[in-house]
Write an enzyme that holds these catalytic residues in place. Structure first.
Site, mmCIF file in Angstrom:
data_model
loop_
_atom_site.group_PDB
_atom_site.id
_atom_site.type_symbol
_atom_site.label_atom_id
_atom_site.label_comp_id
_atom_site.label_asym_id
_atom_site.label_seq_id
_atom_site.Cartn_x
_atom_site.Cartn_y
_atom_site.Cartn_z
ATOM 1 N N ARG A 236 39.480 39.980 43.439
ATOM 2 C CA ARG A 236 39.180 38.834 43.060
ATOM 3 C C ARG A 236 38.029 38.103 43.785
ATOM 4 N NH1 ARG A 236 42.036 38.822 39.713
ATOM 5 N NH2 ARG A 236 44.189 37.907 39.189
ATOM 6 N N GLU A 265 35.689 30.523 37.558
ATOM 7 C CA GLU A 265 35.491 31.058 36.243
ATOM 8 C C GLU A 265 35.971 30.000 35.180
ATOM 9 O OE1 GLU A 265 37.719 34.573 36.273
ATOM 10 O OE2 GLU A 265 37.030 35.331 37.841
ATOM 11 N N HIS A 284 34.613 38.485 33.457
ATOM 12 C CA HIS A 284 36.139 38.775 33.587
ATOM 13 C C HIS A 284 36.817 39.415 32.555
ATOM 14 C CE1 HIS A 284 39.522 37.808 36.515
ATOM 15 N NE2 HIS A 284 39.681 38.912 36.022
#
Length: 323
Positions: A236, A265, A284
């Site tokens: 993370r 994000e 991601h």
């Protein structure tokens, strides 16, 4: 258990929801992306499946379901899921840990090779039409340090160990007393992370985000790294202090970073990570294989079969620890 009512937190037109037809015949399903969508089904619901939505809606749905016994989260990460009422309740929480580990392990190996062989320089030379031979790095004998040695960490170790790399690992509870992991040369506890990091050519963050892991890798850790160190984050974003990472990369205090997760994000326009030559940036999607969502749905369906039969569920989360 003969009958169940399941609340599915998702956009109703998501095509992967069609796979839920495989659930037992007498299962009632309510799909929605708002609390209103669950008003009628919530009082009888015993299962909540956070497919593509968590956060505030998951908490609202939970508070609407007095009979809920099990909450399943599609992702492995649980930030945005562990709200106080769920943590304090006896409700079982499971996650998607392990479903995406193999792809993330492959991404880490790819990132190691990217920097060791300097693929960016090769691509740049080819694009410029320039013949530019240079020396590359042999990864056999180099050291990988895995911060957070869970399912993803083991998937990483399984890929780098056969390459002749030395593997160190950091675990919350330190080394086991009675058994050793054949993939790992040495296991460290959190208090020894500086000693571990200082030995590593590659430092991989694979830990979930908890109060204890937020900012786990910061200025002190970067100061301890080798100048040729590469930081890889598949856990993370906030596990690594972003400002400290940008400073280390900009000042060339470390060799580079490969990042799949970020503090914010999508990554904001103009962010330094976009322009830094020593950053490999994945939006991601390092685990987005063509069937990654199918895998995640199949895992829930398998879990539901176990729940329906009264069998033990996999991936039960310790809600107080956060993983």
């Amino acid at each position: 258990m003969d009958n169940s009512t399941v609340l599915i937190l998702a956009t109703p037109n998501d095509p992967h929801l069609a796979m839920l037809e495989q659930l037992p015949e007498h299962t009632t399903i309510a799909v929605g992306d708002s609390a209103e969508a669950f008003r009628r089904a919530a009082p009888e619901a015993d299962v909540i499946f956070s497919w593509s939505i968590a956060g505030a809606l998951l908490r609202e749905a939970f508070l609407m379901t007095p009979r809920v016994r099990w909450v399943h989260c599609r992702s492995a990460g649980l930030d945005g899921v562990l709200f106080p009422e769920l943590v304090a309740s006896p409700v079982t929480l499971t996650n998607g840990s392990g479903v995406f580990s193999q792809s993330l392990g492959a991404f880490v190996l790819a990132a190691i090779l990217y920097f060791a062989k300097d693929f960016r320089r090769m691509v740049r030379g080819q694009a410029a039409g320039v013949w530019d031979p240079f020396d590359i790095t042999e990864i056999s004998g180099q050291t990988v340090g895995i911060v957070g040695y869970g399912d993803i960490g083991r998937a990483i170790a399984m890929r780098v160990r056969p390459m002749g790399m030395r593997v160190l690992a950091l675990k919350r509870h330190g080394p086991p007393l009675y058994s050793a992991d054949p993939l790992v040369d040495k296991i460290y506890g959190p208090d020894d992370r500086i000693g571990m990091i200082s030995q590593c050519d590659y430092i991989v963050a694979a830990t979930p985000l908890t109060p204890e892991t937020r900012g786990l890798i910061g200025p002190e850790e970067f100061a301890a790294m080798k100048p040729n160190a590469v930081v890889i984050n598949v856990g993370r974003g906030p596990v690594i202090e972003e400002a400290a990472l940008v400073a280390a990369l900009s000042g060339k205090h470390i060799k580079g970073a490969a990042l799949d997760v970020f503090d914010r994000e999508p990554l904001p326009e103009g962010h330094p990570f976009y322009r830094l030559e020593n950053v490999l940036l994945s939006p991601h999607c390092a685990d987005h294989t063509p069937d990654w969502l199918d895998q995640a749905m199949r895992f829930f369906i398998e879990q539901f079969e176990s729940y329906h039969r009264g069998q033990t569920l996999r991936n039960v989360v310790d809600k107080k620890l956060g993983y």
